[in-house]
Design an enzyme around this catalytic site. Structure first.
Site, PDB file in Angstrom:
ATOM      1  N   THR A 192      25.124   9.576 -15.259  1.00 53.66           N
ATOM      2  CA  THR A 192      26.336   8.870 -14.816  1.00 53.66           C
ATOM      3  C   THR A 192      25.949   7.592 -14.069  1.00 53.66           C
ATOM      4  O   THR A 192      25.478   7.648 -12.940  1.00 53.66           O
ATOM      5  CB  THR A 192      27.174   9.794 -13.904  1.00 53.66           C
ATOM      6  OG1 THR A 192      27.168  11.090 -14.479  1.00 53.66           O
ATOM      7  CG2 THR A 192      28.590   9.288 -13.784  1.00 53.66           C
TER       8      THR A 192
ATOM      9  N   ARG B  27      29.789  17.625 -20.053  1.00 54.69           N
ATOM     10  CA  ARG B  27      29.945  16.304 -20.672  1.00 54.69           C
ATOM     11  C   ARG B  27      30.696  16.399 -21.981  1.00 54.69           C
ATOM     12  O   ARG B  27      30.628  17.412 -22.676  1.00 54.69           O
ATOM     13  CB  ARG B  27      28.565  15.672 -20.937  1.00 54.69           C
ATOM     14  CG  ARG B  27      27.826  15.271 -19.680  1.00 54.69           C
ATOM     15  CD  ARG B  27      26.574  14.487 -20.035  1.00 54.69           C
ATOM     16  NE  ARG B  27      26.918  13.154 -20.463  1.00 54.69           N
ATOM     17  CZ  ARG B  27      26.829  12.055 -19.682  1.00 54.69           C
ATOM     18  NH1 ARG B  27      26.353  12.149 -18.466  1.00 54.69           N
ATOM     19  NH2 ARG B  27      27.193  10.881 -20.134  1.00 54.69           N
TER      20      ARG B  27
ATOM     21  N   HIS C 235      20.024  20.324 -15.508  1.00 51.85           N
ATOM     22  CA  HIS C 235      18.717  20.076 -16.119  1.00 51.85           C
ATOM     23  C   HIS C 235      18.000  21.344 -16.566  1.00 51.85           C
ATOM     24  O   HIS C 235      17.031  21.262 -17.320  1.00 51.85           O
ATOM     25  CB  HIS C 235      17.862  19.203 -15.195  1.00 51.85           C
ATOM     26  CG  HIS C 235      18.308  17.768 -15.232  1.00 51.85           C
ATOM     27  ND1 HIS C 235      19.341  17.302 -14.465  1.00 51.85           N
ATOM     28  CD2 HIS C 235      17.915  16.730 -16.007  1.00 51.85           C
ATOM     29  CE1 HIS C 235      19.548  16.028 -14.745  1.00 51.85           C
ATOM     30  NE2 HIS C 235      18.703  15.657 -15.671  1.00 51.85           N
TER      31      HIS C 235
ATOM     32  N   GLU D 249      31.703  18.700 -12.734  1.00 50.69           N
ATOM     33  CA  GLU D 249      31.891  17.268 -12.968  1.00 50.69           C
ATOM     34  C   GLU D 249      32.386  17.091 -14.400  1.00 50.69           C
ATOM     35  O   GLU D 249      31.903  17.769 -15.314  1.00 50.69           O
ATOM     36  CB  GLU D 249      30.552  16.532 -12.829  1.00 50.69           C
ATOM     37  CG  GLU D 249      29.927  16.674 -11.468  1.00 50.69           C
ATOM     38  CD  GLU D 249      28.465  16.262 -11.487  1.00 50.69           C
ATOM     39  OE1 GLU D 249      27.943  15.861 -12.543  1.00 50.69           O
ATOM     40  OE2 GLU D 249      27.843  16.366 -10.439  1.00 50.69           O
TER      41      GLU D 249
ATOM     42  N   HIS E 211      27.881  19.702 -14.975  1.00 47.74           N
ATOM     43  CA  HIS E 211      28.628  18.596 -15.611  1.00 47.74           C
ATOM     44  C   HIS E 211      28.904  18.994 -17.058  1.00 47.74           C
ATOM     45  O   HIS E 211      27.971  19.132 -17.844  1.00 47.74           O
ATOM     46  CB  HIS E 211      27.777  17.324 -15.541  1.00 47.74           C
ATOM     47  CG  HIS E 211      28.482  16.087 -16.000  1.00 47.74           C
ATOM     48  ND1 HIS E 211      27.973  14.830 -15.781  1.00 47.74           N
ATOM     49  CD2 HIS E 211      29.652  15.897 -16.663  1.00 47.74           C
ATOM     50  CE1 HIS E 211      28.797  13.925 -16.307  1.00 47.74           C
ATOM     51  NE2 HIS E 211      29.825  14.548 -16.846  1.00 47.74           N
TER      52      HIS E 211
ATOM     53  N   GLU F 153      33.060  11.462  -3.847  1.00 46.78           N
ATOM     54  CA  GLU F 153      31.600  11.558  -3.826  1.00 46.78           C
ATOM     55  C   GLU F 153      31.048  10.156  -3.989  1.00 46.78           C
ATOM     56  O   GLU F 153      31.316   9.492  -5.007  1.00 46.78           O
ATOM     57  CB  GLU F 153      31.100  12.488  -4.940  1.00 46.78           C
ATOM     58  CG  GLU F 153      29.569  12.604  -4.915  1.00 46.78           C
ATOM     59  CD  GLU F 153      29.033  13.709  -5.808  1.00 46.78           C
ATOM     60  OE1 GLU F 153      29.776  14.671  -6.115  1.00 46.78           O
ATOM     61  OE2 GLU F 153      27.859  13.614  -6.198  1.00 46.78           O
TER      62      GLU F 153
ATOM     63  N   HIS G 232      23.520  11.575  -6.444  1.00 47.74           N
ATOM     64  CA  HIS G 232      22.916  10.883  -7.582  1.00 47.74           C
ATOM     65  C   HIS G 232      21.590  10.251  -7.169  1.00 47.74           C
ATOM     66  O   HIS G 232      21.546   9.402  -6.287  1.00 47.74           O
ATOM     67  CB  HIS G 232      23.812   9.820  -8.201  1.00 47.74           C
ATOM     68  CG  HIS G 232      23.467   9.606  -9.649  1.00 47.74           C
ATOM     69  ND1 HIS G 232      22.409   8.848 -10.053  1.00 47.74           N
ATOM     70  CD2 HIS G 232      24.007  10.117 -10.767  1.00 47.74           C
ATOM     71  CE1 HIS G 232      22.327   8.888 -11.369  1.00 47.74           C
ATOM     72  NE2 HIS G 232      23.272   9.663 -11.826  1.00 47.74           N
TER      73      HIS G 232
ATOM     74  N   ASN H 228      22.871  20.965  -8.575  1.00 47.63           N
ATOM     75  CA  ASN H 228      23.302  20.673  -9.952  1.00 47.63           C
ATOM     76  C   ASN H 228      22.276  21.270 -10.923  1.00 47.63           C
ATOM     77  O   ASN H 228      21.106  20.869 -10.918  1.00 47.63           O
ATOM     78  CB  ASN H 228      23.416  19.149 -10.111  1.00 47.63           C
ATOM     79  CG  ASN H 228      23.926  18.768 -11.477  1.00 47.63           C
ATOM     80  OD1 ASN H 228      23.499  19.337 -12.470  1.00 47.63           O
ATOM     81  ND2 ASN H 228      24.829  17.819 -11.533  1.00 47.63           N
TER      82      ASN H 228
ATOM     83  N   ARG I 165      25.804  17.585 -24.096  1.00 48.91           N
ATOM     84  CA  ARG I 165      24.365  17.418 -24.332  1.00 48.91           C
ATOM     85  C   ARG I 165      23.527  18.439 -23.561  1.00 48.91           C
ATOM     86  O   ARG I 165      22.374  18.670 -23.890  1.00 48.91           O
ATOM     87  CB  ARG I 165      23.930  15.998 -23.990  1.00 48.91           C
ATOM     88  CG  ARG I 165      23.961  15.685 -22.514  1.00 48.91           C
ATOM     89  CD  ARG I 165      23.322  14.356 -22.223  1.00 48.91           C
ATOM     90  NE  ARG I 165      24.099  13.234 -22.726  1.00 48.91           N
ATOM     91  CZ  ARG I 165      24.040  12.017 -22.192  1.00 48.91           C
ATOM     92  NH1 ARG I 165      23.228  11.777 -21.189  1.00 48.91           N
ATOM     93  NH2 ARG I 165      24.785  11.035 -22.666  1.00 48.91           N
TER      94      ARG I 165
HETATM   95  N1  PXP Z   1      26.772  13.955  -8.475  1.00 48.06           N
HETATM   96  C1  PXP Z   1      27.343  13.511  -9.610  1.00 48.06           C
HETATM   97  C2  PXP Z   1      28.798  13.164  -9.585  1.00 48.06           C
HETATM   98  C3  PXP Z   1      26.616  13.408 -10.815  1.00 48.06           C
HETATM   99  O1  PXP Z   1      27.206  12.946 -11.939  1.00 48.06           O
HETATM  100  C4  PXP Z   1      25.261  13.806 -10.811  1.00 48.06           C
HETATM  101  C5  PXP Z   1      24.472  13.754 -12.090  1.00 48.06           C
HETATM  102  O2  PXP Z   1      25.031  14.663 -13.017  1.00 48.06           O
HETATM  103  C6  PXP Z   1      24.709  14.281  -9.605  1.00 48.06           C
HETATM  104  C7  PXP Z   1      25.481  14.318  -8.457  1.00 48.06           C
HETATM  105  C8  PXP Z   1      23.290  14.739  -9.524  1.00 48.06           C
HETATM  106  O3  PXP Z   1      22.435  13.668  -9.730  1.00 48.06           O
HETATM  107  P1  PXP Z   1      20.881  13.902  -9.799  1.00 48.06           P
HETATM  108  O4  PXP Z   1      20.608  14.783 -10.963  1.00 48.06           O
HETATM  109  O5  PXP Z   1      20.324  12.530  -9.949  1.00 48.06           O
HETATM  110  O6  PXP Z   1      20.471  14.572  -8.499  1.00 48.06           O
END
Ligand code: PXP
Length: 265
Positions: A100, A44, A9, A69, A42, A150, A213, A6, A48
């Site tokens: 989330t 959003r 960030h 996402e 994601h 998931e 997550h 992901n 953001r």
């Molecule tokens: N999976 C989903 C569905 C999420 O919403 C997120 C956060 O955007 C992640 C995975 C990744 O989470 P993390 O950044 O805590 O690894």
């Protein structure tokens, strides 16, 4: 087991200055080189971090399958349908949350979710639902026509951090988890059992099972050894580690941990 990286960030860092650097697009080829199997972003509602311009370019330029996402808001589902990523993962979204915070309430929002799945399927997009590990919810996901679920590992990750990291000694200690170590160990065991049982239940219902997550270099091994889970989506910890070792190395190290756990599990 597949690793979805992901890259939100990277955009968080860019948005800290509202400029064009670092550009999440630069992560795409590097993630593949380092062994990632999927790119996750994601989009959003409040944009953001990842914005529409990023999402379009990620889908067009990624050498790896793209998982977006998003919320079940109709306008967002419309945008995702036109972008046509490989998969959409539907998540609950609250504007005020940091990330989330829980799974989708598939029972309460069944009709809306079913409609979103149908629309995405019409556009050749696979659909995953981000949920808490719960049998009733998993059954509803299968009934609504999802391809995948998931499982939200946030609770597991929080308990793990309160037990095995210095989190309780920092300003970000999790108040409701300020418990004895014995209580935390019991909670961790219960959380893992729920994830394991839900993965089995979901795969028996014909769903593919992902998890994600809060997963990081400390807590990922246990999750990667759970049977029936085929994919992990990991973001914040990989981007955080990139500060010290670089993005390619950070992805590579995570992939090695997952692979080793799977071979030994
Ligand atoms: N999976 C989903 C569905 C999420 O919403 C997120 C956060 O955007 C992640 C995975 C990744 O989470 P993390 O950044 O805590 O690894």
């Amino acid at each position: 087991m597949k690793l979805g990286v992901n890259i939100d960030h990277i955009a968080v860092l860019r948005e800290a200055r509202k400029i064009n650097d670092p550009d999440p697009i630069q992560a795409l080829g590097v993630a593949k080189l380092a062994g990632a199997d999927q790119i996750t972003i994601h989009l959003r509602e409040d944009r953001r971090h990842i914005n529409d311009f990023d999402a379009k370019r990620v889908v067009e330029l990624s050498p790896l399958p793209v998982n977006i996402e998003c919320s079940i808001d109709e306008e967002i589902i419309e945008i995702i349908s036109s972008l046509k990523p490989h998969r959409a993962t539907l998540v609950p979204e609250k504007r005020e949350e940091v990330t989330t915070e829980g799974g989708l309430d598939v029972i309460e929002k069944f009709d809306k979710i079913e409609q979103a799945i149908q629309k995405l399927h019409k556009n050749e997009i696979d659909v995953s639902l981000f949920i808490d590990p719960n049998f009733e919810i998993i059954s509803a996901c299968a009934e609504a026509g999802a391809d995948m679920v998931e499982l939200h590992t946030g609770e597991y990750a929080n308990i793990y951090a309160m037990l095995y990291s210095n989190l309780p000694h920092t300003p970000h200690s999790i108040k409701e988890l300020e418990l004895s170590r014995k209580e935390l160990r019991e909670k961790l065991f219960q959380s893992l059992s729920e994830l394991e049982n839900s993965a089995l239940y979901g795969s028996r219902a014909g769903l593919l099972i992902a998890a994600g997550h809060g997963l990081n270099y400390q807590n990922v091994t246990t999750i990667a050894t759970l049977p029936n889970i085929v994919e992990l989506n990991i973001g914040q910890s990989i981007i955080a580690r990139s500060v010290w070792v670089g993005f390619e190395q950070a992805v590579r190290e995570m992939k090695v941990l997952i692979d080793e756990a799977c071979y030994s599990g």
